[in-house]
Structure formats: structure tokens, C-alpha cells
Design an enzyme around this catalytic site. Structure first.
Site, short mmCIF file in Angstrom:
data_model
loop_
_atom_site.label_atom_id
_atom_site.label_comp_id
_atom_site.label_asym_id
_atom_site.label_seq_id
_atom_site.Cartn_x
_atom_site.Cartn_y
_atom_site.Cartn_z
N HIS A 72 0.83 -1.20 0.00
CA HIS A 72 0.00 0.00 0.00
C HIS A 72 0.87 1.25 0.00
O HIS A 72 1.68 1.44 0.89
CB HIS A 72 -0.92 0.01 1.22
N TYR A 200 -9.21 5.12 7.73
CA TYR A 200 -9.40 5.43 9.14
C TYR A 200 -10.52 6.46 9.21
O TYR A 200 -10.38 7.54 8.64
CB TYR A 200 -8.13 6.01 9.77
N PRO A 292 -3.76 0.11 18.83
CA PRO A 292 -3.47 -0.36 17.47
C PRO A 292 -3.63 0.68 16.37
O PRO A 292 -3.27 0.43 15.22
CB PRO A 292 -4.48 -1.51 17.26
N LYS A 296 1.57 -0.19 15.17
CA LYS A 296 2.98 -0.25 15.55
C LYS A 296 3.39 -1.45 16.42
O LYS A 296 4.58 -1.75 16.54
CB LYS A 296 3.36 1.03 16.33
N TYR A 384 4.05 6.71 10.16
CA TYR A 384 3.24 5.55 9.78
C TYR A 384 4.08 4.48 9.08
O TYR A 384 3.93 3.30 9.35
CB TYR A 384 2.09 6.02 8.88
P1 FAD Z 1 2.48 -11.88 21.79
O1 FAD Z 1 2.06 -11.98 20.36
O2 FAD Z 1 1.47 -11.55 22.81
O3 FAD Z 1 3.18 -13.28 22.17
C1 FAD Z 1 3.47 -13.64 23.51
C2 FAD Z 1 3.47 -15.14 23.64
O4 FAD Z 1 3.84 -15.50 24.96
C3 FAD Z 1 2.09 -15.74 23.38
O5 FAD Z 1 2.19 -16.79 22.45
C4 FAD Z 1 1.64 -16.20 24.76
O6 FAD Z 1 0.80 -17.35 24.69
C5 FAD Z 1 2.97 -16.52 25.42
N1 FAD Z 1 2.93 -16.45 26.90
C6 FAD Z 1 2.27 -15.57 27.67
N2 FAD Z 1 2.44 -15.83 28.97
C7 FAD Z 1 3.23 -16.92 29.03
C8 FAD Z 1 3.75 -17.70 30.11
N3 FAD Z 1 3.47 -17.38 31.37
N4 FAD Z 1 4.52 -18.77 29.82
C9 FAD Z 1 4.79 -19.10 28.55
N5 FAD Z 1 4.32 -18.40 27.47
C10 FAD Z 1 3.55 -17.35 27.72
N6 FAD Z 1 0.66 -4.46 15.55
C11 FAD Z 1 1.16 -3.98 14.37
O7 FAD Z 1 2.38 -3.81 14.26
N7 FAD Z 1 0.36 -3.71 13.28
C12 FAD Z 1 -0.99 -3.87 13.36
O8 FAD Z 1 -1.68 -3.68 12.35
C13 FAD Z 1 -1.56 -4.32 14.62
N8 FAD Z 1 -2.88 -4.50 14.76
C14 FAD Z 1 -3.37 -5.03 15.93
C15 FAD Z 1 -4.75 -5.18 16.03
C16 FAD Z 1 -5.28 -5.68 17.21
C17 FAD Z 1 -6.78 -5.81 17.32
C18 FAD Z 1 -4.41 -6.08 18.29
C19 FAD Z 1 -4.99 -6.66 19.57
C20 FAD Z 1 -3.05 -5.93 18.18
C21 FAD Z 1 -2.52 -5.39 17.02
N9 FAD Z 1 -1.14 -5.19 16.88
C22 FAD Z 1 -0.67 -4.64 15.71
C23 FAD Z 1 -0.24 -5.54 17.97
C24 FAD Z 1 0.46 -6.90 17.79
O9 FAD Z 1 -0.49 -7.91 17.56
C25 FAD Z 1 1.33 -7.23 19.02
O10 FAD Z 1 2.12 -6.11 19.31
C26 FAD Z 1 2.24 -8.46 18.80
O11 FAD Z 1 1.49 -9.64 18.88
C27 FAD Z 1 3.38 -8.54 19.84
O12 FAD Z 1 4.10 -9.73 19.71
P2 FAD Z 1 4.82 -10.41 20.96
O13 FAD Z 1 5.49 -11.63 20.41
O14 FAD Z 1 5.60 -9.40 21.69
O15 FAD Z 1 3.64 -10.81 21.96
C1 PHB Z 2 -5.07 -4.60 10.71
O1 PHB Z 2 -4.95 -4.86 9.49
O2 PHB Z 2 -5.51 -5.45 11.52
C2 PHB Z 2 -4.71 -3.24 11.19
C3 PHB Z 2 -4.20 -2.31 10.30
C4 PHB Z 2 -3.88 -1.04 10.73
C5 PHB Z 2 -4.09 -0.71 12.06
C6 PHB Z 2 -4.56 -1.66 12.96
C7 PHB Z 2 -4.90 -2.92 12.52
O3 PHB Z 2 -3.81 0.55 12.48
#
Ligand code: FAD
Ligand code: PHB
Length: 391
Positions: A72, A200, A292, A296, A384
Site C-alpha cells: 500500500h 481510518y 493499534p 505499531k 506511519y
Molecule cells: P504476543 O504476540 O502476545 O506473544 C506472547 C506469547 O507468549 C504468546 O504466544 C503467549 O501465549 C505466550 N505467553 C504468555 N504468557 C506466558 C507464560 N506465562 N509462559 C509461557 N508463554 C507465555 N501491531 C502492528 O504492528 N500492526 C498492526 O496492524 C496491529 N494490529 C493489531 C490489532 C489488534 C486488534 C491487536 C490486539 C493488536 C494489534 N497489533 C498490531 C499488535 C500486535 O499484535 C502485538 O504487538 C504483537 O502480537 C506482539 O508480539 P509479541 O510476540 O511481543 O507478543
Molecule cells: C489490521 O490490518 O488489523 C490493522 C491495520 C492497521 C491498524 C490496525 C490494525 O492501524
């Protein structure tokens, strides 16, 4: 059992760190409390910065991403009957990629399965010990048995609700938090996206976001109250509400269909400092959460892993400790800029129930300024697409 780096959490941060370290010949073990099936199906982020794509590519897990992603070059904002396109490519010189986090999760899991990485799924009661000793330990239970693993370092990649951050004594950690008075209700469906770019929407009924996973799969979000119950949201109710918030032409062209997934996520800004305690390093959502709106979270997690892997590789290759010592400060400098942007984008696009008439007018003025100012659009675009990583 002794391994070099124990990684808590097999989300994107943990699995990517394991991948980079394993490629550098550093032995890792990943402990995850969920099942592989659960992780493969978890729907979350969708938008990747170019820096994220480049790093996944460098470590050999981006072949499918490069084939299937949508690129995009711009993003749209809609408000008060108007629509503004932010030309990301033209203003910031970079585009963004659309590719689901669930797909990245699968690509990483497949790469690890091929390489034989130790990933212990369904590890219960994970606990961290001796973090300031030279050999910290991780304890966990599996199938009713307690195991202990000694290591050189622990990487806490276990998300916001994990145990790693909790293992740091209260008196050495500072937390900064803002909880927003609303949540996002997300719906995924096999329908054609309403627009070829993200929209948005700031609407008087609340924020809405039109995004996608592919040309045939859409993801939509609605701002809802923080106490909303998902059971109260039938698909019909979701589509009706979305149509009311979208610009008229988009509402007319909206293709609706049964949901594949529907969930509610609260919005929060959170940072824990520092990201290091003794031999424990925090990365990703374990250390910080962004609302979100700025897309980021996943991108920040990948940036943390870039810094942490570089520091650990320098330590094992040449005994250098300058990069591990600087890890927290280096990450936090970038984290706070992404925090600021995500907070600002949330303030710009959402309806705050407690906003005064003055604040509403100021928000409308900010949108109008953005519409008319190339400088303001450049600021949005530059953040962004992702700020550069420090070297
Ligand atoms: P997580 O993905 O949370 O992974 C942590 C892992 O640790 C999990 O598998 C969990 O099961 C495990 N864990 C937890 N506790 C324990 C324990 N006690 N023992 C062992 N394992 C454990 N980010 C973007 O960059 N772009 C986007 O468009 C975006 N959109 C989003 C939309 C939504 C609706 C949401 C909710 C989030 C969005 N995010 C986005 C954020 C993104 O999903 C997270 O920042 C990302 O998942 C972080 O990765 P992580 O590996 O740090 O944590
Ligand atoms: C998504 O595709 O899930 C998404 C994209 C942009 C955002 C948040 C979520 O700012």
C-alpha cells in the site's frame, strides 16, 4: 539442562529471536504456554513496515510474505464528509505491506519445525529464578512433571500478560500507562475489501477502520465502549453500525458476509522501564503496548528483536557487552516515538466520551489542518511507514 538463551513466549517476538540466534549458532529453547494450533489461529496485526519486511527477509522467513502481501502506497482518513489521502510513498519515500500476523506466525513456526528448534508448547507455571546470577534458571511444568533449565540469558517475549516482566522487582521497574475509555471490536470476513487502501474514519458515532488481509478477505474495526459484550454484537449489528460510520460511497459499496472471527480488544498505552534486569531482557508486548491505531505493536516487537539479537550475537562472537548494556536505552528511544505517534493517531481519530466541546473543536481543527498541510501529512506519513532504526 543448560542452554544459552531461554526464550519465554512463542509469539512473533520469541520465534523471531529464536530464528536469528539459531542462524548465528546460538542455542535457544522457547517455552510457550499455548498449543501450536492456538498460535496459528490467533488473529491480530496486519500492517508491516518496510523495516519489518526487510528483517524477516534477512532471516529467511519472508518468501511467502513477498509473494502474498499487498503493498500500500497510501492510506486514507475520512471525517466530516471529507476524505484525505496520505501519499506514504510520495511523502515518506516508503510503502507499507499488508500481511496477517497469523501468517507470520505460521511462517516462523514452519521455519523452526524445519530447523529442529526446541519449542516447548503447553509449558505450565513458567517461573524465572536467579536473574542477577551468572546462570539464571527457568522452571516449568509439563505433563505433571517439573523441569528446570539453566541458561546464560532469558528473553522475556511473553506478551503483556506474561510472567517475565512480573519477575522484575517492583522497586527497579517504572511503568507508564494510559488506558483509553473504549475498545476495538474487530470482524474478519471473506468479502472483498471496501477500498484498495486502508480507511481510518472519525465519525460522530465513533471510530471505524477498514483494513484487509488479501483481495478477498477484509478486516473491519469499530470503536465500542470499554465494557461492551461481544455476545451483543451479531454480524448484522456490526455491518449496520459500520455502514453508518463509513463515507456514503464506501457504505454503498460495502460487501458484507458471515464473520470468520470477531473479538474485542481494549486500547492501552504502556511502557515498562528499563527493558533489562540482570540477565533478563524484555522484548515486544512484554515491555510495551500501543493502541493499534498506529499499527505499531508488531513492528516494535520486531525492532526490539533486531536490537536484542544484535547485542547477544556480539556478546557470543566477541565477548562485547556494550550492546547488551545499551539494549534498554536503544529500544526505548524508538519505543517512545512510536508511543507518541500511536497516542496521537488515537486522539485524532477516536471519539472520546469525556471530551469537552472545546476538545471536539480542536480535534476537528487538527483534521482540517492535516487536510490542508503537506507538512502535517508528511509527519503522519513518516511515522506511519516507520522511523529508521538507529545503528
Ligand atoms: P504476543 O504476540 O502476545 O506473544 C506472547 C506469547 O507468549 C504468546 O504466544 C503467549 O501465549 C505466550 N505467553 C504468555 N504468557 C506466558 C507464560 N506465562 N509462559 C509461557 N508463554 C507465555 N501491531 C502492528 O504492528 N500492526 C498492526 O496492524 C496491529 N494490529 C493489531 C490489532 C489488534 C486488534 C491487536 C490486539 C493488536 C494489534 N497489533 C498490531 C499488535 C500486535 O499484535 C502485538 O504487538 C504483537 O502480537 C506482539 O508480539 P509479541 O510476540 O511481543 O507478543
Ligand atoms: C489490521 O490490518 O488489523 C490493522 C491495520 C492497521 C491498524 C490496525 C490494525 O492501524
Amino acid at each position: 539442562m543448560h542452554i544459552q538463551v531461554a526464550i519465554i513466549g512463542a509469539g512473533p517476538a520469541g520465534l523471531l529471536l529464536a530464528r536469528v540466534l539459531e542462524l548465528a549458532g546460538i542455542e535457544t529453547a522457547v517455552l510457550e504456554r499455548r498449543t501450536p494450533d492456538y498460535l496459528r489461529q490467533r488473529i491480530r496485526a496486519g500492517l508491516l513496515e518496510q523495516g519489518t519486511v526487510d528483517f524477516l527477509s534477512e532471516v529467511g522467513v519472508a518468501a511467502r510474505l513477498k509473494r502474498e502481501r499487498l503493498i500500500h502506497q497510501g492510506v486514507k482518513l475520512a471525517f466530516g464528509g471529507k476524505r484525505v489521502r496520505i501519499d506514504l510513498e510520495g511523502l515518506a519515500g516508503r510503502a507499507v505491506s499488508i500481511y496477517g500476523q497469523a501468517e507470520i506466525q505460521k511462517d516462523l513456526m514452519d521455519a523452526h519445525a524445519g530447523a529442529g528448534t526446541t519449542i516447548i508448547y503447553e509449558a505450565q507455571d513458567v517461573s524465572l529464578h536467579g536473574l542477577t546470577d551468572s546462570t539464571p534458571r527457568v522452571r516449568y511444568r509439563q505433563n505433571g512433571l517439573t523441569h528446570e533449565m539453566a541458561c546464560d540469558f532469558i528473553a522475556g517475549c511473553d506478551g503483556f500478560h506474561g510472567v517475565s516482566r512480573q519477575a522484575i522487582p517492583q522497586e527497579v521497574i517504572s511503568t507508564y500507562e494510559r488506558v483509553y475509555p473504549f475498545a476495538w471490536l474487530g470482524l474478519l470476513s471473506d468479502t472483498r475489501p471496501v477500498n484498495d487502501e486502508l480507511i481510518y474514519v472519525n465519525h460522530e458515532r465513533g471510530f471505524a477502520l477498514c483494513t484487509m488481509r488479501s483481495r478477498t478477505r477484509s478486516r473491519y474495526y469499530l470503536q465500542v465502549s470499554a465494557h461492551e459484550d461481544i455476545e451483543d454484537w451479531s454480524d448484522d449489528r456490526f455491518w449496520t453500525e459500520l455502514k453508518r460510520r463509513l463515507p456514503r460511497d464506501a457504505a454503498r459499496g460495502l460487501e458484507t458476509g458471515p464473520s470468520i472471527e470477531k473479538s474485542i480488544a481494549p486500547l492501552r498505552s504502556f511502557v515498562a522501564e528499563p527493558l533489562r534486569y540482570g540477565r533478563l531482557f524484555l522484548a515486544g508486548d512484554a515491555a510495551h503496548i500501543v493502541p493499534p491505531t498506529g499499527a505499531k505493536g508488531l513492528n516494535l516487537a520486531v525492532a526490539d528483536v533486531r536490537y536484542l539479537s544484535r547485542a547477544l550475537i556480539a556478546y557470543y562472537r566477541s565477548g562485547r557487552t556494550d550492546l547488551t548494556d545499551a539494549y534498554s536505552e536503544t529500544c526505548l528511544a524508538r519505543v517512545w516515538k512510536a508511543q507518541r505517534f500511536s497516542w496521537w493517531m488515537t486522539n485524532l481519530t477516536h471519539r472520546f466520551p469525556e471530551a469537552s466541546p472545546f476538545e471536539r473543536r480542536a480535534q476537528a481543527a487538527e483534521l482540517a489542518y492535516l487536510e490542508g498541510s503537506r507538512a502535517a501529512q508528511t509527519v503522519l506519513a513518516e511515522n506511519y511507514v516507520g522511523l529508521p532504526l538507529s545503528e
